[in-house]
Design an enzyme around this catalytic site. Structure first.
Site, PDB file in Angstrom:
ATOM      1  N   ASP A 143     -86.120  -2.074 -71.758  1.00  0.00           N
ATOM      2  CA  ASP A 143     -86.631  -2.350 -70.422  1.00  0.00           C
ATOM      3  C   ASP A 143     -85.479  -2.418 -69.425  1.00  0.00           C
ATOM      4  OD1 ASP A 143     -88.372  -3.689 -68.286  1.00  0.00           O
ATOM      5  OD2 ASP A 143     -89.761  -3.642 -69.976  1.00  0.00           O
ATOM      6  N   HIS A 173     -88.597  -7.099 -64.412  1.00  0.00           N
ATOM      7  CA  HIS A 173     -89.622  -6.578 -65.315  1.00  0.00           C
ATOM      8  C   HIS A 173     -89.342  -6.937 -66.771  1.00  0.00           C
ATOM      9  CE1 HIS A 173     -91.876  -3.348 -67.466  1.00  0.00           C
ATOM     10  NE2 HIS A 173     -92.737  -3.486 -66.474  1.00  0.00           N
ATOM     11  N   LEU A 184     -89.954 -19.733 -75.337  1.00  0.00           N
ATOM     12  CA  LEU A 184     -89.783 -20.817 -76.302  1.00  0.00           C
ATOM     13  C   LEU A 184     -90.854 -21.899 -76.183  1.00  0.00           C
ATOM     14  CD1 LEU A 184     -85.915 -21.191 -75.876  1.00  0.00           C
ATOM     15  CD2 LEU A 184     -87.102 -20.147 -77.816  1.00  0.00           C
ATOM     16  N   ASN A 186     -90.793 -25.160 -75.868  1.00  0.00           N
ATOM     17  CA  ASN A 186     -89.802 -26.199 -75.580  1.00  0.00           C
ATOM     18  C   ASN A 186     -90.238 -27.163 -74.485  1.00  0.00           C
ATOM     19  OD1 ASN A 186     -89.731 -24.459 -73.452  1.00  0.00           O
ATOM     20  ND2 ASN A 186     -87.551 -23.978 -73.586  1.00  0.00           N
ATOM     21  N   TYR A 276     -97.624   9.406 -78.191  1.00  0.00           N
ATOM     22  CA  TYR A 276     -97.127   9.978 -79.435  1.00  0.00           C
ATOM     23  C   TYR A 276     -97.733   9.253 -80.636  1.00  0.00           C
ATOM     24  CZ  TYR A 276     -93.789  12.354 -76.457  1.00  0.00           C
ATOM     25  OH  TYR A 276     -93.223  13.131 -75.491  1.00  0.00           O
ATOM     26  N   SER A 326     -97.769  -2.990 -68.826  1.00  0.00           N
ATOM     27  CA  SER A 326     -96.477  -3.536 -69.239  1.00  0.00           C
ATOM     28  C   SER A 326     -96.610  -4.974 -69.700  1.00  0.00           C
ATOM     29  CB  SER A 326     -95.485  -3.485 -68.076  1.00  0.00           C
ATOM     30  OG  SER A 326     -94.924  -2.224 -67.928  1.00  0.00           O
TER      31      SER A 326
END
Length: 380
Positions: A143, A173, A184, A186, A276, A326
């Protein structure tokens, strides 16, 4: 050759009798463009490079014609060279029987353009409660880079963007994608699908959010060389590339599960590299489990995940809400990490098939593939 080379010279193995109206001097003044030269076999690449090193900044095509060429990168695992040359010289080089194709090094862009309930929707917390958090699983984020963030544990990476040697994110992004995969657990910010997965920042797109096929192919090659289990590609192009397909195939053959965004145009066909066969194509859904209006669909779509109003990490130790396939793709990459932790001996193909087999059906396979990724069902 394992790293970019300086400006050098190539000559083809055959002498090709081609008449050109322009002189060598005028050809040298022509603007060069980036191309990817694919060869029939790896040995042919080596022979071509040897010819390069035997000449002085020109490729000898015939007694009458010489062509300037700049070699940028030689791939290790696919028979491809990244070069710069004049568009006027492409046809002549294509006559070499050792060359199977010459294609433009096309621009590839991110799949999110607008500003995350998704973790609960894919039932990741249920997997966490079983002790499955992606621990020990390596996930490469191909990315714009990943910025240092208190909610992310970045283990390493590499940059393949010319002029941007740092893997830090100048766009936002990649950092957002990384958080959906592995923010995380956290007590601050957000939670990722696989909070203990090992994140690797593989920068293949620049601060503008765009990059080249060659950069992405190099990123995939890096993923294969460095033992990545999953590669997240929240990017795409409407145009096919033989080089990119070879890179996807090569990474897959080396154990990497390539997960890619279907695209954001809303069209009834998916983008590349998601289209693909060896890439797992991911579409986006909204809070009502409907296909997001922008999400590309059609043949080859494997699975879907949340892609609307997805909250995740962002540069500057902040958080942001974004939309796009995305944003859907890292939900699937994170789920793959959970499955890999539970089944460490499983191949990438087994993990891909298992995610599809355990997805929650939402209707038409044309619109939703196998359905909504389900981390709980995938880790039972």
């Amino acid at each position: 050759m394992k790293k970019p080379l300086g400006k050098i010279v190539a000559s083809t193995a055959l002498l090709i009798s081609v008449a050109f109206s322009s002189s060598i001097a005028s050809a040298a003044e022509e603007a060069k463009e980036k191309y990817l030269i694919g060869f029939n076999e790896q040995e042919a690449v080596s022979e071509f490079v040897e010819q390069v090193e035997a000449n002085d900044e020109v490729a000898i095509l015939s007694e009458e014609e010489e062509v300037e060429i700049e070699l940028l990168h030689e791939f290790e695992t696919i028979p491809v060279l990244s070069v710069e040359l004049s568009p006027e010289d492409v046809d002549a080089l294509e006559l070499d029987p050792a060359i199977s194709y010459i294609e433009e090094d096309a621009e590839v862009t991110t799949m999110a353009q607008s500003v995350p309930w998704g973790i609960s929707r894919v039932q990741a917390p249920a997997a966490h409660n079983r002790g499955l958090t992606g621990s020990g699983v390596k996930v490469a984020v191909l990315d714009t880079g990943i910025s240092t963030h208190p909610d992310l544990n970045i283990r390493g990476g590499a940059s393949f963007v010319p002029g941007e040697p740092s893997t830090q994110d100048g766009n936002g992004h990649g950092t957002h994608v990384a958080g959906t995969i592995a923010a995380l657990n956290n007590s601050i910010g957000v939670l990722g699908v696989a909070p203990n997965a090992e994140l690797y920042a593989v920068k293949v797109l620049g601060a503008s959010g765009s990059g080249s096929v060659s950069s992405i192919a190099q990123g995939l090659e890096w993923a294969g060389n460095n033992g990545m289990h999953v590669a997240n590609l929240s990017l795409g192009s409407p145009s096919p590339s033989a080089t990119l397909e070879q890179a996807v195939n090569s990474a897959t053959s080396r154990g990497v599960l390539v997960v890619a965004a279907s695209g954001n145009s809303g069209a009834g066909s998916i983008s590349y590299p998601a289209r693909y066969a060896n890439a797992m194509a991911v579409g986006a859904t909204d809070q009502n489990n409907n296909r997001a209006s922008f999400s590309q669909y059609g043949a080859g779509l494997d699975i879907v995940a949340p892609g609307v109003n997805v909250q995740s990490t962002y540069p500057g130790s902040t958080y942001a809400s974004l939309n796009g396939t995305s944003m859907a793709t890292p939900h699937v990459a994170g789920a793959a990490a959970l499955v890999k932790q539970k089944n460490p001996s499983w191949s990438n193909v087994q993990i891909r098939n298992h995610l599809k087999n355990t997805a929650t059906s939402l209707g038409s396979t044309n619109l939703y593939g196998s359905g909504l990724v389900n981390a709980e069902a995938a880790t039972r």
